[in-house]
Design an enzyme around this catalytic site. Structure first.
Site, mmCIF file in Angstrom:
data_model
loop_
_atom_site.group_PDB
_atom_site.id
_atom_site.type_symbol
_atom_site.label_atom_id
_atom_site.label_comp_id
_atom_site.label_asym_id
_atom_site.label_seq_id
_atom_site.Cartn_x
_atom_site.Cartn_y
_atom_site.Cartn_z
ATOM 1 N N ASN A 88 93.365 32.878 32.159
ATOM 2 C CA ASN A 88 92.253 32.386 31.338
ATOM 3 C C ASN A 88 91.257 33.532 31.218
ATOM 4 O O ASN A 88 90.550 33.842 32.171
ATOM 5 C CB ASN A 88 91.623 31.167 32.027
ATOM 6 C CG ASN A 88 90.334 30.721 31.337
ATOM 7 O OD1 ASN A 88 90.015 31.182 30.242
ATOM 8 N ND2 ASN A 88 89.595 29.837 31.987
ATOM 9 N N TRP A 89 91.233 34.142 30.050
ATOM 10 C CA TRP A 89 90.403 35.341 29.882
ATOM 11 C C TRP A 89 88.921 35.022 29.669
ATOM 12 O O TRP A 89 88.105 35.922 29.615
ATOM 13 C CB TRP A 89 90.917 36.186 28.713
ATOM 14 C CG TRP A 89 92.245 36.827 28.972
ATOM 15 C CD1 TRP A 89 92.963 36.777 30.143
ATOM 16 C CD2 TRP A 89 93.015 37.609 28.062
ATOM 17 N NE1 TRP A 89 94.127 37.491 30.009
ATOM 18 C CE2 TRP A 89 94.190 38.010 28.743
ATOM 19 C CE3 TRP A 89 92.831 38.012 26.739
ATOM 20 C CZ2 TRP A 89 95.169 38.794 28.127
ATOM 21 C CZ3 TRP A 89 93.800 38.788 26.131
ATOM 22 C CH2 TRP A 89 94.957 39.176 26.817
ATOM 23 N N LYS A 90 88.622 33.743 29.483
ATOM 24 C CA LYS A 90 87.223 33.329 29.246
ATOM 25 C C LYS A 90 86.649 34.163 28.088
ATOM 26 O O LYS A 90 87.377 34.471 27.148
ATOM 27 C CB LYS A 90 86.420 33.458 30.541
ATOM 28 C CG LYS A 90 87.142 32.735 31.707
ATOM 29 C CD LYS A 90 86.324 32.522 32.925
ATOM 30 C CE LYS A 90 87.142 31.768 33.968
ATOM 31 N NZ LYS A 90 86.416 31.458 35.185
ATOM 32 N N HIS A 133 87.853 22.626 31.264
ATOM 33 C CA HIS A 133 87.523 23.630 32.287
ATOM 34 C C HIS A 133 86.121 23.351 32.822
ATOM 35 O O HIS A 133 85.244 22.906 32.082
ATOM 36 C CB HIS A 133 87.595 25.036 31.673
ATOM 37 C CG HIS A 133 87.503 26.106 32.711
ATOM 38 N ND1 HIS A 133 86.294 26.503 33.248
ATOM 39 C CD2 HIS A 133 88.459 26.832 33.342
ATOM 40 C CE1 HIS A 133 86.533 27.433 34.166
ATOM 41 N NE2 HIS A 133 87.835 27.647 34.233
ATOM 42 N N GLU A 172 83.710 25.179 33.401
ATOM 43 C CA GLU A 172 82.620 25.851 32.671
ATOM 44 C C GLU A 172 82.264 25.077 31.410
ATOM 45 O O GLU A 172 81.100 25.038 31.000
ATOM 46 C CB GLU A 172 83.016 27.307 32.368
ATOM 47 C CG GLU A 172 82.968 28.151 33.630
ATOM 48 C CD GLU A 172 83.973 29.290 33.688
ATOM 49 O OE1 GLU A 172 84.528 29.682 32.653
ATOM 50 O OE2 GLU A 172 84.203 29.787 34.820
ATOM 51 N N GLU A 174 90.998 23.097 40.003
ATOM 52 C CA GLU A 174 90.128 24.253 40.223
ATOM 53 C C GLU A 174 88.844 23.797 40.906
ATOM 54 O O GLU A 174 87.926 23.301 40.228
ATOM 55 C CB GLU A 174 89.763 24.907 38.881
ATOM 56 C CG GLU A 174 90.938 25.438 38.101
ATOM 57 C CD GLU A 174 90.538 26.552 37.136
ATOM 58 O OE1 GLU A 174 91.177 27.594 37.177
ATOM 59 O OE2 GLU A 174 89.566 26.378 36.367
ATOM 60 N N GLY A 184 85.469 32.302 40.523
ATOM 61 C CA GLY A 184 84.683 33.521 40.352
ATOM 62 C C GLY A 184 83.864 33.897 41.574
ATOM 63 O O GLY A 184 82.984 34.755 41.494
ATOM 64 N N SER A 201 89.732 32.061 42.220
ATOM 65 C CA SER A 201 89.869 33.306 42.985
ATOM 66 C C SER A 201 91.304 33.602 43.417
ATOM 67 O O SER A 201 91.544 34.086 44.522
ATOM 68 C CB SER A 201 88.916 33.303 44.197
ATOM 69 O OG SER A 201 87.568 33.222 43.749
ATOM 70 N N GLY A 234 91.483 33.499 36.507
ATOM 71 C CA GLY A 234 90.383 34.024 35.697
ATOM 72 C C GLY A 234 90.304 35.532 35.844
ATOM 73 O O GLY A 234 91.084 36.282 35.260
ATOM 74 N N GLY A 235 89.363 35.990 36.674
ATOM 75 C CA GLY A 235 89.075 37.426 36.827
ATOM 76 C C GLY A 235 90.305 38.309 36.991
ATOM 77 O O GLY A 235 90.417 39.347 36.324
#
Ligand code: 13P
Length: 256
Positions: free
Chosen positions: A12-14, A98, A100, A170, A176, A216, A237-238
């Site tokens: 997930n590149w956000k 998600h 966010e 999640e 993150g 993470s 993510g990251g």
């Protein structure tokens, strides 16, 4: 224990990467993971990069997903995108709910449910996200929070629809932050989700639905998470923004 569900690793590149950065990434990714048959790989770029990434990956065996969708087919909904548009762009997956989106954009369980139903109508696969806040975990209500999100998000679906979906657990405090849930904690909640799906939709559906862990995830913690009996992959993510770390995660999930 042998799992008969194919692991799915999704990035997930956000809100990161221009279209040209995305293209450079997928070209490198493609050579790094070529020949991999054991793990399904998905990248979820921002909307600007969907079409070029789909074109670059055509015939390569890496699927593309979107990060959000509206539930209507079309209309006066400024800034939104419809399931039909995502299908037309060549997406196979859509991340829905998600944390966010829930935290910063007012996404509710009712909206998540509408979106899940809408994408299924277009033969897209929802990746429905659930997870508790740190305060909810500290209050000991993780299972209640996740149960409410699952029951509302899957409301009105058929067992067959649920069997083909992906659910991503999640925990919000792990996203993150560098604080991954322990293997045991992740397994505990994901096992709970599978049990709940079994109660709501039957054992066969529960045995088929794929449930990812997210929060993470890195190359170093992937193998032990994936070794848990109910964890079928990761929503990353990251660490999915860098070819080397994303490839490391895919290889760890494939057991090499
Ligand atoms: P991180 O891997 O950066 O913790 O993000 C997880 C996530 O939100 C994936 O959807």
């Amino acid at each position: 224990m042998v799992k008969n569900r194919k692991p799915i690793i999704a990035g997930n590149w956000k809100m990161y990467k221009t279209a040209s950065e995305a293209l450079t990434f997928v070209r490198e990714l493609q050579s790094a993971v070529s020949g991999n048959e054991d793990v399904e790989v998905v990248v979820c770029p921002p909307f600007n990069a969907l079409v070029p990434v789909v074109e670059a990956l055509r015939g390569i065996g890496i699927a593309v997903g979107a990060q959000n969708v509206h539930w209507e087919e079309q209309g006066a909904f400024t800034g939104e995108i419809s399931p039909g548009m995502l299908k037309d762009a060549g997406c196979r997956y859509v991340i829905i709910g998600h944390s966010e989106r829930r935290q910063f954009f007012g996404e509710t369980d009712a909206n998540v449910n509408r979106k899940v139903k809408a994408v299924l109508q277009h033969d897209l696969t929802p990746v429905m996200c659930v997870g508790e806040l740190l305060s909810e975990r500290e209050d000991g209500i993780t299972e209640k929070v996740v149960r409410d999100q699952i029951e509302a998000g899957l409301e009105g679906l058929t067992p067959g629809q649920v069997a083909g979906m992906v659910i991503a657990y999640e925990p919000v405090w792990a996203i993150g932050t560098g604080k991954t849930a322990s293997d045991a904690d992740a397994q505990q909640v994901i096992g709970f989700i599978r049990g709940l799906v079994s109660k709501l939709f039957g054992e066969e559906t529960a045995a088929q639905v794929r449930i990812q862990y997210g929060g993470s995830v890195k190359p170093q913690n992937t193998a032990s998470l994936m070794a848990q009996p109910d964890i079928d992959g990761a929503l990353v993510g990251g660490a999915s923004l860098d070819v080397e770390s994303f490839t490391g995660i895919i290889k760890a999930a494939a057991g090499n």
